[in-house]
Scaffold this active site. Structure first.
Site, short mmCIF file in Angstrom:
data_model
loop_
_atom_site.label_atom_id
_atom_site.label_comp_id
_atom_site.label_asym_id
_atom_site.label_seq_id
_atom_site.Cartn_x
_atom_site.Cartn_y
_atom_site.Cartn_z
N CYS A 110 0.81 -1.22 0.00
CA CYS A 110 0.00 0.00 0.00
C CYS A 110 0.84 1.27 0.00
O CYS A 110 0.33 2.35 -0.31
CB CYS A 110 -0.93 0.01 1.21
SG CYS A 110 -2.07 -1.41 1.25
N HIS A 244 -3.03 7.18 2.29
CA HIS A 244 -3.52 5.89 1.79
C HIS A 244 -4.85 5.60 2.46
O HIS A 244 -5.00 5.75 3.68
CB HIS A 244 -2.51 4.79 2.11
CG HIS A 244 -3.07 3.42 2.01
ND1 HIS A 244 -3.74 2.97 0.89
CD2 HIS A 244 -3.09 2.38 2.90
CE1 HIS A 244 -4.15 1.73 1.09
NE2 HIS A 244 -3.77 1.35 2.29
N ASN A 274 -10.43 0.09 0.25
CA ASN A 274 -8.97 0.14 0.24
C ASN A 274 -8.48 -0.43 -1.10
O ASN A 274 -8.64 -1.61 -1.37
CB ASN A 274 -8.44 -0.69 1.41
CG ASN A 274 -6.92 -0.73 1.49
OD1 ASN A 274 -6.22 -0.45 0.53
ND2 ASN A 274 -6.42 -1.09 2.65
#
EC number: 2.3.1.180
Length: 317
Positions: A110, A244, A274
């Site tokens: 990520c 993020h 996500n």
């Protein structure tokens, strides 16, 4: 010499899966999901690969930048959910674009988008590139356990991209890696071998939620404060923090710990879930097209994820 962002692009597949849809797959409901992760809906690919989504995001970024695809000197791509180990996602995007240039995949989960920006800055500093495509592309629906309500409700599919050109708008960055698979792990399928006798995990995202939460909040607070102190800045100098998009509660808790208003953070996890390496470039493209970003704005981009790896950078728009 570092770089300037010339254009942004994104792509998400048309299929939207709501929390009501999820409640028909696993034992969950809208209230449970919203309370724990803040996701209302996510986009799920029915027929497109990570590379195909990445290509569409790249074309959108090229159009937004006014740069022709033939001008690109380097393609940097990141994905933990590509369909093959080799060829890489960046190679497949290059093939789909029909261009000839160097390509490279960076695996930092990520956090990968910020890792790619740092890598791009190195190429610009050495005079090895004038235009670079940076792409995060994820088909995470391919690697979640759809029977595990603790993880499958969190993730979505999509891709984000930026076109970079020569400039001096990448101001500073910070990185931290603590290797280990005990908190977040995405094992690959292990074929049979007469010589390997270790028990194989299922090839899905394995994540310890509480430990991930602590790591993420700590990383956001530590990395952003370090960058600001090093550059003689305060949060008042920053127009937006674009983190993020892992979990709404992580972002909310970080804002409390940092003592800055939630409005300072750009959040869109409710609509996309996500999307790992794609989440920050998707957010940047949304902000760009909404007219939220003005020339000269300072942006903080903090990221965190598997590795465990965290990264953050300051970019001038």
């Amino acid at each position: 010499m570092s770089f300037s962002i010339l254009g942004t692009g994104m792509y998400v597949p048309p299929r939207i899966v709501t929390n009501e849809d999820m409640s028909k797959i696993v034992d969950t409901n809208d209230e449970w999901i919203m309370q724990r992760v803040g996701v209302k809906e996510r986009h799920i690919s029915e027929h497109e690969t990570a590379a195909e989504m990445g290509c569409k995001a790249a074309l959108a970024a090229l159009e937004n930048s006014g740069v022709k695809k033939e001008e690109i000197d380097l393609i940097l791509a990141a994905s933990v959910s590509g369909e093959s180990i080799s060829p890489s996602v960046s190679c497949m995007i290059q093939n789909l674009l029909g261009v000839h240039c160097m390509t490279m995949d960076i695996n930092a989960a990520c956090s990968a988008f910020v890792f790619m920006l740092e890598t791009a800055a190195g190429f610009f500093a050495r005079g090895r590139a004038k235009k670079i495509l940076v792409i995060g592309a994820e088909r995470l629906s391919r690697i979640v356990d759809w029977e595990d309500r603790g993880t499958c409700v969190i993730f979505g599919d999509g891709a984000g991209a930026v076109v970079l050109g020569e400039g001096d708008n990448y101001l500073d960055s910070v990185f931290d890696v603590k290797g280990g698979d005990n908190v977040i792990d995405i094992p690959q399928f292990q074929g049979k071998s007469p010589f390997f006798h270790r028990e194989a995990k299922k090839p899905y995202i394995h994540m310890k939620g509480q430990e991930t939460f602590k790591f993420a909040v700590t990383a956001i607070c530590r990395d952003t404060k370090e960058l600001l102190e090093r550059n003689g800045l305060t949060f008042d100098d920053i127009s937006y923090i674009v983190p993020h998009q892992a979990n709404k509660r992580i972002i909310d808790f970080a804002s409390v710990m940092l003592k800055i208003p939630k409005e300072k953070f750009y959040v869109n996890i409710d609509r996309y879930g996500n999307t790992s390496s794609a989440s920050i470039p998707i957010a940047l493209d949304e902000m760009n097209h909404k007219g939220l970003l003005k020339r000269g704005d300072l942006l903080l981009l903090p990221a965190f994820g598997g590795g465990l790896a965290s990264a953050a950078c300051i970019v001038r728009w």
